[in-house]
Scaffold this active site. Structure first.
Site, short mmCIF file in Angstrom:
data_model
loop_
_atom_site.label_atom_id
_atom_site.label_comp_id
_atom_site.label_asym_id
_atom_site.label_seq_id
_atom_site.Cartn_x
_atom_site.Cartn_y
_atom_site.Cartn_z
N LYS A 1 0.85 -1.18 0.00
CA LYS A 1 0.00 0.00 0.00
C LYS A 1 0.89 1.24 0.00
O LYS A 1 1.84 1.33 0.76
CB LYS A 1 -0.92 -0.01 1.23
N ARG B 1 -25.02 -1.99 8.59
CA ARG B 1 -24.67 -3.37 8.22
C ARG B 1 -24.98 -4.37 9.34
O ARG B 1 -24.91 -5.57 9.13
CB ARG B 1 -23.19 -3.46 7.85
N GLU C 1 -18.91 -5.70 11.26
CA GLU C 1 -19.86 -4.89 12.04
C GLU C 1 -20.87 -5.75 12.80
O GLU C 1 -21.20 -5.46 13.96
CB GLU C 1 -20.60 -3.92 11.12
#
Length: 592
Positions: free
Chosen positions: A248, A364, A336
């Site tokens: 990244k 969610r 979640e």
């Protein structure tokens, strides 16, 4: 053409005419193009820099848009957007009326599926693949690109579980950089780390156990190797899985060194990556930091306090508690549903659990909110960061639905502090002991007070406050909207100002019916102001109670209209919704 290759790429068709040397040069140019624009326009940087070679290879080998490419979350799709006809307007990314920061179906035929939240790519691409089989399009390719943080989510495994018993022409590419927004966590991360360093479990390849043909790990920055691997995999039918190792922030030293900060770094110097310095001295703290620091302060004296967040320790500022009390603060990854039910489980054992979660992400876990928390009346405290309009991330990230989706749930209290002191007092009150679950919602960004660390005062549940007396019109605000209302009133002439009363309702549930009865008896005109959707929201709650009391005079609701609000600055979006200072002022003037 070799002078500036990217300027000649208007679609993947142009990309496929390049030779190997030109593709390597293109990857350098594409990386620089993204860095230069994000440096001044802001946006998600690290994720897109990490998949430059993979993006080029995918569009080179596969016949997009006929072959269907789905990006998970979409943080990493900038290169994809630029190579698919949006190069010349990419500088409008995340701006009002500009490009969305995420893939979006009505923006381009190359954006096959709209995203913004994680872990949907495998299910979506599988759905497309099964549909292709039903239509007899057996040669069509379907590719899902998903990160190592996203694949740990339950929904991703549901998709993998189903795909493994189909003959769908599905390729799942795991973009493994060991980090989402914060570093990835959990047992799956440890498994993938072993695979990265060449550790080969004798017979426990998770992916092969799910009936996928597994390839990798391969170097995600070796363009030639990627092209060769993808070309081979294209010929294989059925579900297949490619494990790609990337870095990244690749290509910008600072972004490689600090991957958390450079996920979305704000403005920076493009050549060095050095962040531009802003003078924040004297500015109010961010709401998330007030939450995080206050929780540490309370946890020092209350050993029963637990902090939980689904993959947002930095964004929610639970990082402070994770550092101070690592045994009592948990990042559970992009999960979640698990976060909410884990909180419920701990609450059954007498702990005071603060579940720090963005408003848009709690959507969610709606089933868990009802079944595992509210039905059992467990006193979990949901600290909803990013409530209201959040700005440039757009429709997938605005926290405008939480009041409307939470309000019908029995037992669940909903509070919205108008400033940082009120947020602290609500957190303090919650840890003293609640007899029911509570949502505390607060906005993204900085607060309004320089002096916020005041002595705690216990908040009275369901109690509103009159901020200003008036004679003709009562304006009822919720949360941080009080600030806009106060400024709007100040802009009126003195005679008109005296006619306006202002009440901070503080709670959507329970409503302060005692003060509402007084308001209904005194005022012929009432306005409600919220930064959530009007339908089913705070204003609706006032309207419902007014109807039950027989109030039949003017009652107008200001809030988010019945449409999805796209990207733009918070100021621009509040103006569109007419809940900015000027919009409220105009409404008051029209009613006086």
């Amino acid at each position: 053409m070799a002078k500036n290759i990217l300027n000649h790429i208007d679609s993947p068709e142009d990309l496929r005419k390049l030779n190997k040397k030109e593709l390597d040069l293109l990857s350098i140019e594409l990386r620089k193009f993204i860095i230069d624009i994000v440096a001044t326009k802001e946006g998600h940087l690290g994720a897109s820099l990490g998949v430059i070679e993979l993006t080029i290879a995918l569009h080179y080998i596969f016949n997009t848009p006929e072959d269907l490419l789905v990006w998970d979350v979409g943080h990493q799709a900038y290169g994809h957007k630029i190579l698919t006809g949006r190069r010349d307007i990419f500088e409008t990314n995340r701006q009002l009326n500009g490009l969305s920061g995420f893939p979006k179906r009505d923006e381009s035929e190359f954006d096959t599926f709209g995203v913004g939240h994680s872990s949907t790519s495998i299910s979506a691409a599988l759905g497309m693949a099964i549909a292709s089989n039903l239509k007899g399009e057996t040669e069509k390719q379907h590719i899902a690109v998903i990160g190592d943080a996203s694949i740990a989510s339950g929904m991703a495994f549901e998709g993998l579980n189903h795909a493994g018993v189909t003959n769908a022409n599905l390729l799942v590419i795991l973009n493994d950089n060991a980090i989402g927004i914060d570093p990835s966590v959990g047992a799956l991360k440890e498994y993938l780390t072993k695979a990265r360093v060449g550790y080969k479990p004798a017979s426990d390849n998770i992916i092969e156990a799910l009936n996928f043909k597994y390839f990798g790990p391969v170097d995600g920055h070796d363009l030639e190797g990627l092209l060769k691997t993808l070309k081979e995999m294209k010929q294989i039918k059925g579900p297949k899985f490619l494990h790609v190792i990337t870095k990244k922030g690749k290509g910008l030293k600072k972004a490689e060194e600090d991957q958390v900060k450079y996920h979305a770094p704000g403005k920076f110097e493009p050549n060095t990556g050095e962040l531009l310095k802003y003078d924040t001295d004297g500015l109010p703290l961010k709401y998330q930091d007030v939450f995080g620091l206050t929780l540490v302060e309370l946890a020092e004296k209350n050993e029963k306090i637990i902090g939980i967040t689904p993959a947002m320790p930095t964004g929610s500022s639970l990082k402070y508690m994770m550092k101070a009390f690592p045994e009592r603060a948990f990042d559970v990854g992009i999960a979640e549903q698990h976060a909410v039910t884990l909180s419920a489980g701990m609450a059954t054992q007498g702990f005071t659990v603060f579940c720090a979660i963005y408003s848009t992400f709690l959507q969610r876990a709606y089933d868990q909110l009802i079944h595992d928390v509210a039905i059992q009346n467990l006193p979990v405290v949901f600290c909803l960061d990013r409530a209201g309009l959040v700005g440039e991330d757009g429709a997938t990230h605005h926290g405008v639905f939480d009041i409307a989706y939470a309000r019908p749930i029995p037992n669940l209290m909903i509070a919205a502090p108008r400033n940082e002191v009120e947020l602290r007092n609500l957190l303090y009150t919650a840890q003293l002991g609640l007899d029911a679950p509570m949502i505390i919602r607060y906005p993204r960004g900085r607060g309004v007070l320089k002096e916020w660390k005041l002595p705690y005062e216990k908040a009275e549940i369901g109690k509103a406050e009159c901020l200003k007396e008036g004679s003709e019109i009562a304006i009822l605000s919720l949360g941080n909207m009080a600030g806009n209302v106060e400024m709007a009133i100040e802009k009126l002439n003195k005679e008109d100002r005296d006619k306006i009363a202002h009440y901070d309702m503080k709670f959507v549930k329970p409503l302060d019916k005692k003060i509402l009865n007084k308001i209904f008896g005194k005022f012929s005109k009432i306005i409600t102001v919220e930064d959530g959707v009007i339908q089913g929201g705070f204003g609706s709650a006032i309207l419902e109670y007014a109807a039950s009391t027989g109030f039949k005079r003017d009652l107008e609701l200001l809030g988010i209209p019945d449409k999805f609000i796209e990207q733009g600055s918070v100021d621009q979006l509040q103006e569109m919704a007419k809940i900015n200072v000027q919009g409220i002022q105009q409404k008051l003037e029209s009613m006086i």
